[in-house]
Design an enzyme around this catalytic site. Structure first.
Site, PDB file in Angstrom:
ATOM      1  CG  LEU A   1     -22.520  85.377 -51.033  1.00 48.60           C
ATOM      2  CD1 LEU A   1     -23.808  84.120 -51.565  1.00 48.60           C
ATOM      3  CD2 LEU A   1     -21.028  84.889 -51.410  1.00 48.60           C
TER       4      LEU A   1
ATOM      5  N   GLY B   1     -13.401  79.866 -58.217  1.00 48.91           N
ATOM      6  CA  GLY B   1     -12.813  81.314 -59.012  1.00 48.91           C
ATOM      7  C   GLY B   1     -11.796  81.211 -59.355  1.00 48.91           C
ATOM      8  CE  LYS B   2     -10.794  78.987 -65.429  1.00 48.68           C
ATOM      9  NZ  LYS B   2     -10.120  79.941 -66.990  1.00 48.68           N
TER      10      LYS B   2
ATOM     11  CB  ALA C   1     -21.867  89.428 -59.652  1.00 48.40           C
TER      12      ALA C   1
ATOM     13  CG  HIS D   1     -19.214  85.084 -54.093  1.00 47.33           C
ATOM     14  ND1 HIS D   1     -19.150  86.411 -53.837  1.00 47.33           N
ATOM     15  CD2 HIS D   1     -18.003  83.933 -53.561  1.00 47.33           C
ATOM     16  CE1 HIS D   1     -17.947  87.027 -52.507  1.00 47.33           C
ATOM     17  NE2 HIS D   1     -17.265  85.136 -52.830  1.00 47.33           N
TER      18      HIS D   1
ATOM     19  CB  SER E   1     -15.387  89.943 -49.844  1.00 48.27           C
ATOM     20  OG  SER E   1     -16.710  89.440 -51.110  1.00 48.27           O
TER      21      SER E   1
END
Ligand code: PAF
Length: 275
Positions: free
Chosen positions: A29, A142-143, A31, A33, A181
């Site tokens: 993870l 997330g976009k 920021a 996430h 990631s």
């Protein structure tokens, strides 16, 4: 925060919860996430985060084995933000071979789907399974993975799933690089270069907003600019936000999407554009 590995324990923990907001992740993870988890907190009394590196969405030769697995550090970051972390093993998620899968709509064979055949089928299948296990009222994606978000919205609409999908804005490093990631695979030199992807999309947006309308030329010039700096470009494409189809003339809500490799790392980015 409760860490749960088994389906039976998850079902027992969530029985009776009527306001569940869910963030599916593959862990490691960052920021971006955590931002999705904070959005989830605004939409549900019980926030569930799943951490599962899903083999079904990785193709042969992709980074399934190398994908960073950092459960302990992830849980430390989620303390105080999530109520439940569901981190199943592959055997727990796929106790029998997953011979039934979701066939995503044709748009899933374009853009990232062209370079990663089967990827969105794997994503849609695991998300459907996770929705069945968690039974959330709201789920946040997330976009940054714009095409994935589109496929999930189609999954929900076409299978009448009782879950509201929320898209979280892309979180960027100070220089503009979209957090991912996979950024940690970049060498220091590649990390400095990586920002050129978002800059290329920003330049494309600037030209569209300045009135240029020859989209094919804009896409080709953006791809050529990346190639000239050593990127291997999968695509740079301007699409309609709602459908991800090539925009009709007069379309006002666009998105510029790109995927390209720096060395062995494949990076994705996109920018929404309103004309
Ligand atoms: O975006 C991701 O991390 C994954 O594709 C998802 C949605 C968790 C499915 O494995």
């Amino acid at each position: 925060m409760q860490l749960i590995h088994s389906v039976s324990e998850l079902r027992a923990r969530l029985a009776g919860e009527s306001s569940v907001a869910f963030v599916p992740t593959m862990g490691n993870l960052h920021a971006g996430h955590l931002d999705l988890v904070r959005i989830a907190r605004q939409h549900g009394r019980c926030v569930v985060v799943s951490i599962f590196v899903n083999p079904l969405q990785f193709g042969v030769g992709e980074d399934f084995d190398q994908y960073p697995r950092t459960l302990e550090a992830d849980c430390a970051q989620l303390g105080g933000l999530a109520d439940v972390v569901f981190a199943p093993s592959v055997a727990e998620m796929y106790p029998v071979p997953q011979s039934m899968t979701v066939t995503p709509p044709p748009i899933a064979s374009e853009l990232c789907g062209a370079a990663r055949p089967g990827h969105f089928s794997g994503v849609a299948t695991v998300v459907l399974k996770l929705f069945n296990l968690v039974q959330p009222q709201v789920a946040v994606f997330g976009k940054k993975d714009y095409q994935q978000l589109h496929v999930i919205r189609q999954l929900v609409a076409q299978f009448n799933l009782p879950v509201e999908i929320i898209g979280g804005e892309t979180v960027r490093a100070a220089d503009g690089l979209a957090l991912s990631s996979r950024n940690q695979y970049l060498s220091p030199a590649e990390r400095s270069e990586a920002v050129f992807l978002s800059q290329t999309l920003a330049e494309l947006r600037r030209r569209l907003q300045a009135g240029e309308r020859d989209i094919v030329t804009l896409e080709q010039q953006a791809a050529a600019a990346l190639t000239a700096r050593g990127w291997q470009v999968d695509y740079v494409s301007v699409r309609a936000q709602a459908t991800l189809a090539a925009p009709e003339s007069g379309e006002k809500k666009l998105v510029a999407l790109a995927a390209a490799r720096l060395g062995s790392t494949r990076l994705l980015d996109n920018l929404e554009i309103c004309l």
